[in-house]
Design a protein around this motif. Structure first.
Motif, PDB file in Angstrom:
ATOM      1  N   UNK A 184       0.861  -1.182   0.000  1.00 59.20           N
ATOM      2  CA  UNK A 184       0.000   0.000   0.000  1.00 59.20           C
ATOM      3  C   UNK A 184       0.900   1.235   0.000  1.00 59.20           C
ATOM      4  N   UNK A 185       0.696   2.071  -1.015  1.00 54.80           N
ATOM      5  CA  UNK A 185       1.474   3.305  -1.130  1.00 54.80           C
ATOM      6  C   UNK A 185       0.507   4.370  -1.626  1.00 54.80           C
ATOM      7  N   UNK A 186      -0.011   5.141  -0.711  1.00 54.25           N
ATOM      8  CA  UNK A 186      -1.041   6.132  -1.042  1.00 54.25           C
ATOM      9  C   UNK A 186      -0.497   7.184  -1.999  1.00 54.25           C
ATOM     10  N   UNK A 187      -1.306   7.489  -2.985  1.00 53.31           N
ATOM     11  CA  UNK A 187      -0.968   8.544  -3.933  1.00 53.31           C
ATOM     12  C   UNK A 187      -0.131   8.081  -5.115  1.00 53.31           C
ATOM     13  N   UNK A 188       0.193   6.809  -5.211  1.00 50.18           N
ATOM     14  CA  UNK A 188       1.003   6.309  -6.316  1.00 50.18           C
ATOM     15  C   UNK A 188       0.168   5.400  -7.207  1.00 50.18           C
ATOM     16  N   UNK A 189       0.524   5.366  -8.472  1.00 50.18           N
ATOM     17  CA  UNK A 189      -0.207   4.525  -9.419  1.00 50.18           C
ATOM     18  C   UNK A 189       0.227   3.063  -9.239  1.00 50.18           C
ATOM     19  N   UNK A 190      -0.611   2.131  -9.664  1.00 54.88           N
ATOM     20  CA  UNK A 190      -0.231   0.719  -9.577  1.00 54.88           C
ATOM     21  C   UNK A 190       1.047   0.392 -10.354  1.00 54.88           C
ATOM     22  N   UNK A 191       1.256   1.105 -11.464  1.00 56.57           N
ATOM     23  CA  UNK A 191       2.476   0.841 -12.241  1.00 56.57           C
ATOM     24  C   UNK A 191       3.723   1.258 -11.464  1.00 56.57           C
ATOM     25  N   UNK A 192       3.657   2.388 -10.747  1.00 55.52           N
ATOM     26  CA  UNK A 192       4.800   2.817  -9.939  1.00 55.52           C
ATOM     27  C   UNK A 192       5.090   1.819  -8.815  1.00 55.52           C
TER      28      UNK A 192
END
Length: 88
Positions: free
Chosen positions: A63-71
């Protein structure tokens, strides 16, 4: 040579029976199975009877809020997967 061995076995029955008893005793003590005999001390060797021949799998939730799934895939999941490939 074989005849001498057979004659020894026939002539010395008591020694042969003692050796057979010792071999059976050693086999029961070191057997990987539980025979339910509490008479003999048991120290079985561990055996993995069903080996795992499937492919190793690890599930990682990131889980990384604010990042796209590709990132997330490029910066976390792929490097983690690459490092897991070297683990036996």
């Amino acid at each position: 040579m074989l005849n001498k061995g057979i004659h020894f076995l026939i002539k010395h029955k008591v020694i042969v029976l003692v050796w057979i008893a010792l071999i059976i005793f050693f086999g029961v003590v070191t057997s990987p199975f539980k025979f339910g005999t509490d008479i003999f001390p048991s120290n079985p060797v561990s055996v993995d009877a069903i080996p795992n021949i499937g492919e190793n799998q690890q599930i990682v939730f990131t889980r990384w809020d604010g990042q796209s799934p590709q990132d997330i895939e490029d910066q976390i999941s792929y490097p983690l997967t690459s490092s897991f490939l070297g683990i036996p």
